[in-house]
Design an enzyme around this catalytic site. Sequence first.
Site, PDB file in Angstrom:
ATOM      1  N   CYS A   1      -1.831  -2.361   7.948  1.00 14.13           N
ATOM      2  CA  CYS A   1      -1.657  -3.302   6.665  1.00 14.13           C
ATOM      3  C   CYS A   1      -0.613  -4.147   6.819  1.00 14.13           C
ATOM      4  O   CYS A   1      -0.512  -5.192   6.632  1.00 14.13           O
ATOM      5  CB  CYS A   1      -2.006  -2.681   5.307  1.00 14.13           C
ATOM      6  SG  CYS A   1      -4.000  -2.205   5.394  1.00 14.13           S
TER       7      CYS A   1
ATOM      8  N   LYS B   1      -6.564  -4.844  -3.167  1.00 13.67           N
ATOM      9  CA  LYS B   1      -7.080  -5.548  -2.053  1.00 13.67           C
ATOM     10  C   LYS B   1      -8.169  -4.773  -1.368  1.00 13.67           C
ATOM     11  O   LYS B   1      -7.989  -3.444  -1.438  1.00 13.67           O
ATOM     12  CB  LYS B   1      -6.169  -5.823  -1.025  1.00 13.67           C
ATOM     13  CG  LYS B   1      -5.139  -4.642  -0.339  1.00 13.67           C
ATOM     14  CD  LYS B   1      -4.162  -5.393   0.627  1.00 13.67           C
ATOM     15  CE  LYS B   1      -3.292  -4.265   1.564  1.00 13.67           C
ATOM     16  NZ  LYS B   1      -4.009  -3.721   2.407  1.00 13.67           N
TER      17      LYS B   1
ATOM     18  N   ASP C   1       0.896  -1.220  -0.043  1.00 14.25           N
ATOM     19  CA  ASP C   1       0.091   0.112   0.035  1.00 14.25           C
ATOM     20  C   ASP C   1       0.784   1.146  -0.031  1.00 14.25           C
ATOM     21  O   ASP C   1       0.432   2.063   0.533  1.00 14.25           O
ATOM     22  CB  ASP C   1      -1.048   0.071   1.145  1.00 14.25           C
ATOM     23  CG  ASP C   1      -2.036  -1.116   1.062  1.00 14.25           C
ATOM     24  OD1 ASP C   1      -2.071  -1.807   0.133  1.00 14.25           O
ATOM     25  OD2 ASP C   1      -2.592  -1.564   2.327  1.00 14.25           O
TER      26      ASP C   1
ATOM     27  N   ALA D   1       3.048   0.626   4.105  1.00 12.24           N
ATOM     28  CA  ALA D   1       2.068   1.255   5.061  1.00 12.24           C
ATOM     29  C   ALA D   1       0.898   0.618   5.345  1.00 12.24           C
ATOM     30  O   ALA D   1       0.164  -0.105   4.299  1.00 12.24           O
ATOM     31  CB  ALA D   1       1.914   2.550   4.707  1.00 12.24           C
ATOM     32  N   THR D   2       0.355   0.788   6.511  1.00 10.51           N
ATOM     33  CA  THR D   2       0.965   1.382   7.598  1.00 10.51           C
ATOM     34  C   THR D   2       1.116   0.559   8.703  1.00 10.51           C
ATOM     35  O   THR D   2       0.896  -0.654   8.647  1.00 10.51           O
ATOM     36  CB  THR D   2      -0.046   2.518   8.305  1.00 10.51           C
ATOM     37  OG1 THR D   2      -1.087   1.605   8.828  1.00 10.51           O
ATOM     38  CG2 THR D   2      -0.575   3.510   7.505  1.00 10.51           C
TER      39      THR D   2
END
Length: 217
Positions: A152, A119, A31, A147-148
């Site tokens: 996640c 996702k 992410d 992150a974070t």
Amino acid sequence: MTDRQTTESYAKARLGESVPLGVRPAVLVIDFSCGFTDPECPLGADMSREVEATRHVIDAAREVGAPVVFTTIGFEANGRDGGLWLRKAPALAELRVGERWVELDPRLGRREGDVVILKKGASGFFGTNLASVLISSGVDTVILCGATTSGCVRATAVDLLQYGYPTLVPRECVGDRAEAPHRANLFDIQAKYADVVGLDDALAYLQSLPRRPAEGF
């Protein structure tokens, strides 16, 4: 409880042992999309240092032919695919499929052959084919960035352990919106789920490996 008492309590519980690493790693970047690395997004923060450090890991992985896998979070405009998560964290609705906040940070240098997994949950494994992607490439170790840290990254670290993947988390390559949850979760990830290491250690591990042919997915 003081930091010293916490450390002693965890040591007494025999937490934080290291696990042997394999020889076929993948880099998994969770992410680092513009929605998390650009402070203009309500969900974002300035993660320039973390993105830059992760780029070093990605480049080192490419030198030895190790695959790089990215995840990003994205929802449809109506938000119905977000389930309860969008009620708990409504700002996630800003991450709309097809819009800029879902795009990977361009500083990561994503290449055409890299896998990008969309996702809709915290863990990179939840509701995705990430396990199949790693298995089909013969991956036996994961270097986890992104992150974070408290969200996640932690959720993915838990599942990596449960799927049987020894995991390195370079502390310079993960970020959060605030320092306190970042530090607390790095401490707990190290104790229970993965080996939290310095960037130099992660790079040294990659550089110690023989180059393998680029297989693609």
